[in-house]
Write a protein that holds these residues in place. Structure first.
Motif, PDB file in Angstrom:
ATOM      1  N   MET A  34       2.434  -5.770  -3.618  1.00 25.72           N
ATOM      2  CA  MET A  34       1.299  -5.661  -4.523  1.00 25.72           C
ATOM      3  C   MET A  34       0.057  -5.171  -3.803  1.00 25.72           C
ATOM      4  O   MET A  34      -0.138  -5.442  -2.608  1.00 25.72           O
ATOM      5  N   GLY A  35      -0.788  -4.498  -4.555  1.00 19.52           N
ATOM      6  CA  GLY A  35      -2.044  -4.025  -4.003  1.00 19.52           C
ATOM      7  C   GLY A  35      -3.172  -4.201  -4.983  1.00 19.52           C
ATOM      8  O   GLY A  35      -2.958  -4.294  -6.191  1.00 19.52           O
ATOM      9  N   TRP A  36      -4.382  -4.276  -4.439  1.00 20.40           N
ATOM     10  CA  TRP A  36      -5.606  -4.213  -5.239  1.00 20.40           C
ATOM     11  C   TRP A  36      -6.379  -2.973  -4.796  1.00 20.40           C
ATOM     12  O   TRP A  36      -6.538  -2.731  -3.590  1.00 20.40           O
ATOM     13  N   PHE A  37      -6.838  -2.240  -5.786  1.00 20.03           N
ATOM     14  CA  PHE A  37      -7.650  -1.057  -5.551  1.00 20.03           C
ATOM     15  C   PHE A  37      -8.894  -1.154  -6.426  1.00 20.03           C
ATOM     16  O   PHE A  37      -8.920  -1.964  -7.374  1.00 20.03           O
ATOM     17  N   ARG A  38      -9.887  -0.348  -6.128  1.00 22.53           N
ATOM     18  CA  ARG A  38     -11.090  -0.355  -6.967  1.00 22.53           C
ATOM     19  C   ARG A  38     -11.635   1.065  -7.090  1.00 22.53           C
ATOM     20  O   ARG A  38     -11.394   1.914  -6.239  1.00 22.53           O
ATOM     21  N   GLN A  39     -12.353   1.260  -8.180  1.00 19.92           N
ATOM     22  CA  GLN A  39     -12.943   2.570  -8.426  1.00 19.92           C
ATOM     23  C   GLN A  39     -14.333   2.389  -8.998  1.00 19.92           C
ATOM     24  O   GLN A  39     -14.500   1.804 -10.079  1.00 19.92           O
ATOM     25  N   ALA A  40     -15.309   2.884  -8.257  1.00 22.58           N
ATOM     26  CA  ALA A  40     -16.700   2.872  -8.713  1.00 22.58           C
ATOM     27  C   ALA A  40     -16.964   4.159  -9.478  1.00 22.58           C
ATOM     28  O   ALA A  40     -16.239   5.150  -9.316  1.00 22.58           O
ATOM     29  N   PRO A  41     -18.012   4.185 -10.297  1.00 27.45           N
ATOM     30  CA  PRO A  41     -18.321   5.399 -11.066  1.00 27.45           C
ATOM     31  C   PRO A  41     -18.473   6.611 -10.167  1.00 27.45           C
ATOM     32  O   PRO A  41     -19.127   6.548  -9.124  1.00 27.45           O
ATOM     33  N   GLU A  42     -17.827   7.688 -10.557  1.00 24.05           N
ATOM     34  CA  GLU A  42     -17.904   8.972  -9.869  1.00 24.05           C
ATOM     35  C   GLU A  42     -17.369   8.904  -8.433  1.00 24.05           C
ATOM     36  O   GLU A  42     -17.730   9.746  -7.606  1.00 24.05           O
ATOM     37  N   LYS A  43     -16.535   7.938  -8.152  1.00 22.78           N
ATOM     38  CA  LYS A  43     -15.915   7.845  -6.832  1.00 22.78           C
ATOM     39  C   LYS A  43     -14.409   7.787  -6.972  1.00 22.78           C
ATOM     40  O   LYS A  43     -13.872   7.459  -8.035  1.00 22.78           O
ATOM     41  N   GLU A  44     -13.725   8.092  -5.863  1.00 19.50           N
ATOM     42  CA  GLU A  44     -12.282   8.020  -5.833  1.00 19.50           C
ATOM     43  C   GLU A  44     -11.827   6.565  -5.844  1.00 19.50           C
ATOM     44  O   GLU A  44     -12.546   5.666  -5.389  1.00 19.50           O
ATOM     45  N   ARG A  45     -10.630   6.345  -6.358  1.00 15.87           N
ATOM     46  CA  ARG A  45     -10.045   5.002  -6.289  1.00 15.87           C
ATOM     47  C   ARG A  45      -9.778   4.690  -4.819  1.00 15.87           C
ATOM     48  O   ARG A  45      -9.214   5.524  -4.090  1.00 15.87           O
ATOM     49  N   GLU A  46     -10.143   3.484  -4.387  1.00 19.48           N
ATOM     50  CA  GLU A  46      -9.997   3.148  -2.975  1.00 19.48           C
ATOM     51  C   GLU A  46      -9.224   1.850  -2.785  1.00 19.48           C
ATOM     52  O   GLU A  46      -9.239   0.947  -3.628  1.00 19.48           O
ATOM     53  N   PHE A  47      -8.588   1.791  -1.661  1.00 21.42           N
ATOM     54  CA  PHE A  47      -7.800   0.627  -1.269  1.00 21.42           C
ATOM     55  C   PHE A  47      -8.687  -0.572  -1.011  1.00 21.42           C
ATOM     56  O   PHE A  47      -9.752  -0.450  -0.397  1.00 21.42           O
ATOM     57  N   VAL A  48      -8.242  -1.741  -1.454  1.00 16.87           N
ATOM     58  CA  VAL A  48      -8.940  -2.989  -1.176  1.00 16.87           C
ATOM     59  C   VAL A  48      -8.061  -3.921  -0.339  1.00 16.87           C
ATOM     60  O   VAL A  48      -8.472  -4.385   0.729  1.00 16.87           O
ATOM     61  N   ALA A  49      -6.855  -4.209  -0.828  1.00 22.16           N
ATOM     62  CA  ALA A  49      -5.975  -5.154  -0.135  1.00 22.16           C
ATOM     63  C   ALA A  49      -4.544  -4.962  -0.586  1.00 22.16           C
ATOM     64  O   ALA A  49      -4.284  -4.508  -1.702  1.00 22.16           O
ATOM     65  N   THR A  50      -3.611  -5.301   0.281  1.00 27.40           N
ATOM     66  CA  THR A  50      -2.206  -5.314  -0.077  1.00 27.40           C
ATOM     67  C   THR A  50      -1.554  -6.607   0.409  1.00 27.40           C
ATOM     68  O   THR A  50      -2.038  -7.246   1.348  1.00 27.40           O
ATOM     69  N   ILE A  51      -0.443  -6.931  -0.214  1.00 30.86           N
ATOM     70  CA  ILE A  51       0.355  -8.091   0.183  1.00 30.86           C
ATOM     71  C   ILE A  51       1.818  -7.752  -0.014  1.00 30.86           C
ATOM     72  O   ILE A  51       2.184  -7.119  -1.003  1.00 30.86           O
ATOM     73  N   ASN A  52       2.642  -8.158   0.919  1.00 28.81           N
ATOM     74  CA  ASN A  52       4.057  -7.831   0.789  1.00 28.81           C
ATOM     75  C   ASN A  52       4.744  -8.813  -0.163  1.00 28.81           C
ATOM     76  O   ASN A  52       4.126  -9.732  -0.696  1.00 28.81           O
ATOM     77  N   TRP A  53       6.043  -8.647  -0.338  1.00 34.12           N
ATOM     78  CA  TRP A  53       6.742  -9.343  -1.408  1.00 34.12           C
ATOM     79  C   TRP A  53       6.693 -10.859  -1.297  1.00 34.12           C
ATOM     80  O   TRP A  53       6.624 -11.556  -2.308  1.00 34.12           O
ATOM     81  N   ASP A  54       6.684 -11.393  -0.067  1.00 32.13           N
ATOM     82  CA  ASP A  54       6.697 -12.850   0.050  1.00 32.13           C
ATOM     83  C   ASP A  54       5.370 -13.420   0.513  1.00 32.13           C
ATOM     84  O   ASP A  54       5.273 -14.626   0.805  1.00 32.13           O
ATOM     85  N   GLY A  55       4.368 -12.563   0.620  1.00 31.87           N
ATOM     86  CA  GLY A  55       3.049 -13.043   0.994  1.00 31.87           C
ATOM     87  C   GLY A  55       2.829 -13.217   2.478  1.00 31.87           C
ATOM     88  O   GLY A  55       1.764 -13.684   2.889  1.00 31.87           O
ATOM     89  N   SER A  56       3.780 -12.825   3.287  1.00 31.66           N
ATOM     90  CA  SER A  56       3.669 -13.056   4.735  1.00 31.66           C
ATOM     91  C   SER A  56       2.849 -11.991   5.457  1.00 31.66           C
ATOM     92  O   SER A  56       2.413 -12.207   6.592  1.00 31.66           O
ATOM     93  N   VAL A  57       2.643 -10.864   4.804  1.00 32.48           N
ATOM     94  CA  VAL A  57       1.899  -9.766   5.426  1.00 32.48           C
ATOM     95  C   VAL A  57       0.812  -9.292   4.469  1.00 32.48           C
ATOM     96  O   VAL A  57       1.092  -8.977   3.303  1.00 32.48           O
ATOM     97  N   THR A  58      -0.409  -9.249   4.949  1.00 35.73           N
ATOM     98  CA  THR A  58      -1.523  -8.754   4.149  1.00 35.73           C
ATOM     99  C   THR A  58      -2.311  -7.724   4.958  1.00 35.73           C
ATOM    100  O   THR A  58      -2.241  -7.686   6.192  1.00 35.73           O
ATOM    101  N   ASP A  59      -3.055  -6.910   4.252  1.00 38.35           N
ATOM    102  CA  ASP A  59      -3.909  -5.927   4.898  1.00 38.35           C
ATOM    103  C   ASP A  59      -5.138  -5.729   4.023  1.00 38.35           C
ATOM    104  O   ASP A  59      -5.063  -5.872   2.790  1.00 38.35           O
ATOM    105  N   TYR A  60      -6.262  -5.410   4.655  1.00 36.86           N
ATOM    106  CA  TYR A  60      -7.527  -5.290   3.935  1.00 36.86           C
ATOM    107  C   TYR A  60      -8.292  -4.055   4.380  1.00 36.86           C
ATOM    108  O   TYR A  60      -8.214  -3.636   5.532  1.00 36.86           O
ATOM    109  N   ALA A  61      -9.068  -3.515   3.458  1.00 33.84           N
ATOM    110  CA  ALA A  61     -10.025  -2.480   3.826  1.00 33.84           C
ATOM    111  C   ALA A  61     -11.089  -3.103   4.720  1.00 33.84           C
ATOM    112  O   ALA A  61     -11.444  -4.288   4.554  1.00 33.84           O
TER     113      ALA A  61
END
Length: 123
Positions: A34-61
């Motif tokens: 799973m991932g979370w992304f965000r998009q501000a007005p007039e900007k590209e969609r950007e990466f925020v955070a990801t998590i793997n299937w069992d929650g053991s690995v995460t990554d953040y902007a």
């Protein structure tokens, strides 16, 4: 294939906290990264955070590291984004996304998306 519905956005002040939720349908949810992304007005969609299937690995902007936490509850088909110390620059529409093969920080790798939830940080 899962379907996603994200919620929890709102209008908050700088320094406040907010928790976004993403509810997934289908019994296959635990297999998805799973991932979370965000998009501000007039900007590209950007990466925020990801998590793997069992929650053991995460990554953040870098912009949210130390302030945001992604976690999941597979038994409830849910993934969350806890956002603390919010800043005006965090204002955007936030989207959760699902991917089967491997976690990814790139929005173009995801085919399954929630509808988005607006987060506005303003004094």
């Amino acid at each position: 294939q899962v379907q996603l519905a994200d919620s929890g956005g709102g209008l908050v002040h700088p320094g406040d906290s907010l928790r976004l939720s993403c509810a997934a349908s289908g019994s296959a949810f635990p297999s998805y990264h799973m991932g979370w992304f965000r998009q501000a007005p007039e900007k590209e969609r950007e990466f925020v955070a990801t998590i793997n299937w069992d929650g053991s690995v995460t990554d953040y902007a870098d912009s949210v590291k130390g302030r945001f936490t992604i976690y999941r509850e597979n038994a409830k088909n849910m993934v969350f984004l806890q956002m603390d110390s919010l800043k005006p620059e965090d204002t955007a529409v936030y989207f959760c996304a699902a991917r089967y093969f491997s976690p990814s920080n790139y929005s173009h790798d995801y085919r399954i998306w929630g509808q988005g939830t607006q987060v506005t940080v303003s004094s």
